[in-house]
Design an enzyme around this catalytic site. Structure first.
Site, PDB file in Angstrom:
ATOM      1  N   GLY A 141      -6.080  -3.412   7.073  1.00 17.00           N
ATOM      2  CA  GLY A 141      -6.409  -2.865   7.530  1.00 17.00           C
ATOM      3  C   GLY A 141      -7.906  -2.717   8.467  1.00 17.00           C
ATOM      4  O   GLY A 141      -8.716  -2.375   9.158  1.00 17.00           O
TER       5      GLY A 141
ATOM      6  N   THR B 195       0.746  -1.154  -0.398  1.00 12.95           N
ATOM      7  CA  THR B 195      -0.132   0.154   0.051  1.00 12.95           C
ATOM      8  C   THR B 195       0.798   1.350  -0.235  1.00 12.95           C
ATOM      9  O   THR B 195       2.143   0.807   0.222  1.00 12.95           O
ATOM     10  CB  THR B 195      -0.682   0.319   1.408  1.00 12.95           C
ATOM     11  OG1 THR B 195      -1.317  -0.464   1.282  1.00 12.95           O
ATOM     12  CG2 THR B 195      -1.485   1.056   1.570  1.00 12.95           C
TER      13      THR B 195
ATOM     14  N   THR C  54      -0.416   1.537   7.159  1.00 10.40           N
ATOM     15  CA  THR C  54      -0.536   0.911   6.821  1.00 10.40           C
ATOM     16  C   THR C  54      -0.453  -1.205   7.260  1.00 10.40           C
ATOM     17  O   THR C  54       0.623  -0.720   7.916  1.00 10.40           O
ATOM     18  CB  THR C  54       0.934   0.290   5.164  1.00 10.40           C
ATOM     19  OG1 THR C  54       0.451  -0.230   4.460  1.00 10.40           O
ATOM     20  CG2 THR C  54       2.420   0.855   5.499  1.00 10.40           C
ATOM     21  N   GLY C  55      -1.303  -1.606   6.988  1.00 13.77           N
ATOM     22  CA  GLY C  55      -1.106  -3.001   7.223  1.00 13.77           C
ATOM     23  C   GLY C  55      -2.452  -3.552   7.224  1.00 13.77           C
ATOM     24  O   GLY C  55      -3.316  -3.572   6.125  1.00 13.77           O
TER      25      GLY C  55
ATOM     26  N   ARG D 264     -14.607  -6.634  -0.076  1.00 15.32           N
ATOM     27  CA  ARG D 264     -13.946  -6.193   0.947  1.00 15.32           C
ATOM     28  C   ARG D 264     -13.733  -4.542   1.264  1.00 15.32           C
ATOM     29  O   ARG D 264     -12.786  -4.347   0.209  1.00 15.32           O
ATOM     30  CB  ARG D 264     -12.992  -7.443   1.150  1.00 15.32           C
ATOM     31  CG  ARG D 264     -12.363  -6.623   2.872  1.00 15.32           C
ATOM     32  CD  ARG D 264     -10.751  -6.202   2.469  1.00 15.32           C
ATOM     33  NE  ARG D 264     -10.305  -6.120   4.029  1.00 15.32           N
ATOM     34  CZ  ARG D 264      -9.070  -5.455   4.016  1.00 15.32           C
ATOM     35  NH1 ARG D 264      -9.283  -4.648   1.943  1.00 15.32           N
ATOM     36  NH2 ARG D 264      -8.164  -5.442   4.790  1.00 15.32           N
ATOM     37  N   VAL D 265     -13.214  -3.821   2.195  1.00 17.82           N
ATOM     38  CA  VAL D 265     -13.021  -2.861   1.830  1.00 17.82           C
ATOM     39  C   VAL D 265     -11.738  -2.405   3.149  1.00 17.82           C
ATOM     40  O   VAL D 265     -12.805  -2.873   3.788  1.00 17.82           O
ATOM     41  CB  VAL D 265     -14.484  -1.588   1.772  1.00 17.82           C
ATOM     42  CG1 VAL D 265     -12.628   0.230   2.057  1.00 17.82           C
ATOM     43  CG2 VAL D 265     -14.490  -1.050   0.290  1.00 17.82           C
ATOM     44  N   GLY D 266     -10.486  -2.483   3.322  1.00 17.38           N
ATOM     45  CA  GLY D 266      -9.773  -1.952   4.342  1.00 17.38           C
ATOM     46  C   GLY D 266     -10.046  -0.513   4.704  1.00 17.38           C
ATOM     47  O   GLY D 266     -10.307   0.212   5.070  1.00 17.38           O
ATOM     48  N   ASP D 267      -9.013  -0.383   5.583  1.00 16.80           N
ATOM     49  CA  ASP D 267      -8.817   0.858   5.661  1.00 16.80           C
ATOM     50  C   ASP D 267      -8.442   2.190   5.387  1.00 16.80           C
ATOM     51  O   ASP D 267      -8.499   3.743   5.287  1.00 16.80           O
ATOM     52  CB  ASP D 267      -8.198   1.069   6.993  1.00 16.80           C
ATOM     53  CG  ASP D 267      -6.944   1.107   6.812  1.00 16.80           C
ATOM     54  OD1 ASP D 267      -6.394  -0.764   6.244  1.00 16.80           O
ATOM     55  OD2 ASP D 267      -5.701   1.294   7.266  1.00 16.80           O
TER      56      ASP D 267
HETATM   57  N1  ASP Z   1      -3.888  -1.528   4.880  1.00 20.04           N
HETATM   58  C1  ASP Z   1      -4.540  -2.302   3.503  1.00 20.04           C
HETATM   59  C2  ASP Z   1      -5.632  -2.924   3.290  1.00 20.04           C
HETATM   60  O1  ASP Z   1      -6.347  -3.729   4.517  1.00 20.04           O
HETATM   61  C3  ASP Z   1      -2.884  -3.340   3.361  1.00 20.04           C
HETATM   62  C4  ASP Z   1      -2.416  -2.472   3.429  1.00 20.04           C
HETATM   63  O2  ASP Z   1      -2.353  -1.421   4.068  1.00 20.04           O
HETATM   64  O3  ASP Z   1      -1.002  -2.770   3.322  1.00 20.04           O
HETATM   65  O4  ASP Z   1      -6.421  -2.883   2.877  1.00 20.04           O
END
Ligand code: ASP
Length: 336
Positions: A257, A203, A254-255, A231-234
């Site tokens: 989500g 990300t 990032t991480g 699915r939607v992340g953060d």
């Molecule tokens: N945070 C992002 C998500 O969960 C993924 C990422 O940061 O690598 O969609």
């Protein structure tokens, strides 16, 4: 226990501020970027790949830094820097995004300006070449904060943004990551694993402070490999993956989500500064290395406060990252 730690930090924020930024004058500008956090080991990385990442991070910083040096806005710097990272197949955003369970690329992005706390976001889009520009258009051209799916795509097209065939986002590397996960456990949503065992998402995010003292933060991603059911992340969720307020700081995360959404990570860092008087460094360290670790949420974030202090903490083994201030430049991948 948590509140005891918080109180201790809140009562004693000066120690760390003094250590990290002794009497620093506010720099003319500052910019920090990330290209994703995860299990990124030096032993799993060949020299050429490592070099390619450093070059891409530096090229992205060059773009944003030039805009800031010339007196441009942090909003322009963040948008243009992220567009570069979206166009690079090295990162999980725009071209090079990870694949969903069904073999599609669904992109999420958001942007927020700290002067007025305006924000824009798109989620689950499949044809917008640069989702970060769509997020900016939502912020500037609509009365809304978030548009999703087909509606967001129609809006982006009407706003004159680059629309591409979904196949534009295909990369062999990400396709193979999906095949690997499907074979191992078709139900698992994952950080995508490369041939060498690095598990990362890639990300991208950028936070900048301009000469007028305005902070902007933005984040763009393809999400997690093998995600399904839209699915939607953060990343597109304001307060979770992205937040900016000139009074405190700008943050891009990032991480994993789901954890960042549940613990409103980006806003929490700013809230610790606003309500508890913590420094950016203490607030970010507490959220990433204590709270998220306690909860099991892997990842990291980047941030800049209104004095130009920069943080890049992560609780995984690596995070692609870099920053620039007048006369300073850094790019890094691993913990050390
Ligand atoms: N945070 C992002 C998500 O969960 C993924 C990422 O940061 O690598 O969609």
């Amino acid at each position: 226990m948590i509140s005891a730690v918080l109180l201790a930090l809140a009562c004693n924020p000066k120690d760390k501020v003094a250590v990290s930024t002794p009497d620093r004058n506010v720099p003319e500008y500052a910019i920090v970027i990330h290209g994703g956090a995860g299990t990124i080991e030096r032993s799993h990385m060949d020299e050429a790949t490592e070099k390619a990442y450093h070059e891409a991070l530096n090229a992205a910083l060059d773009i944003g830094e030039k805009i800031l040096q010339n007196g441009g806005s942090s909003l322009d710097a963040v948008e243009m820097t992220i567009r570069y990272l979206e166009d690079s197949p090295l990162f999980n955003a725009g071209k090079g995004a990870v694949f969903t369970h069904e073999g599609k690329n669904e992109l999420d992005a958001s942007i927020m300006t700290g002067a007025d706390q305006k924000a824009g976001a798109v989620a689950g889009v499949t044809t917008i070449r640069n989702p970060i520009s769509a997020a900016r258009a939502v912020m500037e051209k609509t009365e809304h904060v978030m548009l999703i799916g087909k509606g967001a795509e129609t809006f982006a097209s009407k706003a004159g943004l680059d629309i591409v065939d979904p196949s534009y986002f295909f990369t062999e590397k990400r396709w193979q990551s999906l095949q690997k996960i499907l074979k191992e456990n078709a139900e698992k949503t994952e950080l995508s694993e490369d041939e060498k065992g690095n598990k990362k998402n890639g990300t991208v995010g950028c936070v900048a402070l301009d000469k007028n003292g305005n902070i902007t933060a933005g984040t763009s991603t393809g999400g997690m490999t093998n995600k399904r059911y839209n699915r939607v992340g953060d990343a597109p969720v304001i307060g979770a993956g992205t937040f900016a307020d000139n009074a405190t700081c700008g943050i891009s995360c990032t991480g994993h989500g789901e954890y960042f959404i549940r613990y409103t990570v980006a806003r929490d860092v700013a809230a610790l500064m606003e309500y508890k008087g913590l420094s950016l460094e203490d607030a970010a360290d507490y959220i990433v290395n204590k709270k998220l670790v306690e909860k099991g949420g892997e990842g990291g974030l980047i941030g800049i406060d209104n004095k130009g202090n920069i943080v890049m903490p992560f609780n995984s083994s690596g995070m692609y990252r870099g920053y620039a201030r007048p006369g300073e430049r850094y790019t890094g991948i691993y913990k050390d």
